[in-house]
Design an enzyme around this catalytic site. Structure first.
Site, PDB file in Angstrom:
ATOM      1  N   SER A  40      57.786  54.577 -48.309  1.00 28.65           N
ATOM      2  CA  SER A  40      57.312  53.207 -48.132  1.00 28.65           C
ATOM      3  C   SER A  40      56.484  52.691 -49.297  1.00 28.65           C
ATOM      4  O   SER A  40      56.387  51.475 -49.493  1.00 28.65           O
ATOM      5  CB  SER A  40      56.475  53.118 -46.850  1.00 28.65           C
ATOM      6  OG  SER A  40      55.439  54.081 -46.853  1.00 28.65           O
ATOM      7  N   HIS A 246      48.935  50.653 -46.523  1.00 27.88           N
ATOM      8  CA  HIS A 246      49.950  50.472 -47.562  1.00 27.88           C
ATOM      9  C   HIS A 246      49.482  49.409 -48.550  1.00 27.88           C
ATOM     10  O   HIS A 246      48.693  48.532 -48.183  1.00 27.88           O
ATOM     11  CB  HIS A 246      51.292  50.048 -46.949  1.00 27.88           C
ATOM     12  CG  HIS A 246      52.013  51.170 -46.273  1.00 27.88           C
ATOM     13  ND1 HIS A 246      51.824  51.488 -44.942  1.00 27.88           N
ATOM     14  CD2 HIS A 246      52.930  52.055 -46.750  1.00 27.88           C
ATOM     15  CE1 HIS A 246      52.588  52.523 -44.633  1.00 27.88           C
ATOM     16  NE2 HIS A 246      53.270  52.892 -45.711  1.00 27.88           N
TER      17      HIS A 246
END
Length: 264
Positions: A40, A246
């Site tokens: 990711s 993230h």
């Protein structure tokens, strides 16, 4: 022989020597056949603007591979990084994008092998002691089982793309210690998580070097932009939950992209 001719001859000999030794020279950006592999952090989860074809892989047009491709116009670009990928799933599901013509590869992998998402969930929801124990379990995995998994993945990359310049990117530290956060995790928990990031990056750097790949850390780029810095390039606990921990779009463009560009 002119100085210019001499230098050109030396450069040609150096490239020939590198080829003879099996060392891949850095790709020329404009002519690169570029493949972006990984999890990711390469697909761009948290950066928004996901391509419709990528589905649950959540590949973002704000992710560093896409940004690099737009800026450098490689001769081909295959973006196959996928949210949730481990070293094993990169090896089984992404390496088919590589060919003997591939000249440039980027990859992030390893965080999911040691249960990154579970570590953060444990630390957010449970006690300090439980958090630290879970982090220590992940560190043990980094030191014991992860090196072999990385070696296997890197060997697969080299087998399929023998001439490629391969860049392994690391992961940022998440927290600025003694920062501006007044709630959430304890300082002990934040320090433990940062230490785990350092251990993981050290393992990645060592395995990449042993494979003949280039490791590029993103720690310097994210320094001053961690959680609790007041100018975070990383999402904290967020809605949607997949964004949590993230990089934001700015973390991709100002963090990962420069780290990749400097060695691509």
């Amino acid at each position: 022989m002119s100085v210019r001719t001499f230098r050109a001859s030396v450069f040609t000999l150096a490239i020939a020597a590198a080829a003879a030794l099996g060392i891949a020279a850095p790709a020329s950006a404009a002519g690169a056949d570029y493949v972006a592999l990984g999890d990711s952090y390469s697909s761009g989860v948290g950066a928004g603007s996901y391509t419709s074809e990528s589905g649950n892989c959540m590949r973002s047009t704000n992710a560093y591979p896409y940004l690099w491709s737009n800026a450098n116009n490689p001769s081909s670009f295959k973006f196959v990084a996928c949210s949730g990928a481990t070293t094993a799933s990169v090896a089984s599901g992404q390496l088919s994008a590589l060919t003997s013509s591939t000249t440039l590869v980027s990859v992030t992998a390893g965080g999911n092998d040691v249960g990154f998402a579970d570590v953060m969930q444990t630390c957010v929801l449970q006690s300090e002691a439980t958090c630290v124990n879970r982090v220590n379990t992940a560190v043990s995995q980094m030191q014991n089982s992860l090196p072999g998994a990385l070696d296997s993945l890197y060997a697969g990359i080299r087998s399929r793309a023998p001439q490629a310049h391969v860049v392994v990117l690391g992961y940022p530290r998440f927290y600025k210690l003694s920062g501006s956060c007044i709630a959430g995790l304890t300082e002990t928990e934040r320090g433990s998580i940062n230490n785990a990031s350092d251990v993981l990056n050290g393992v990645l750097a060592k395995r990449a070097a042993d494979a003949g790949f280039t490791f590029s850390s993103v720690v310097d780029e994210f320094t001053g932009h961690e959680l609790c810095s007041g100018d975070a390039w990383i999402h904290s606990v967020s809605i949607p939950i997949t964004n949590s921990y993230h990089p934001k779009a700015i973390g991709q463009s100002n963090g990962y992209l420069p780290a990749f560009r400097s060695v691509a």
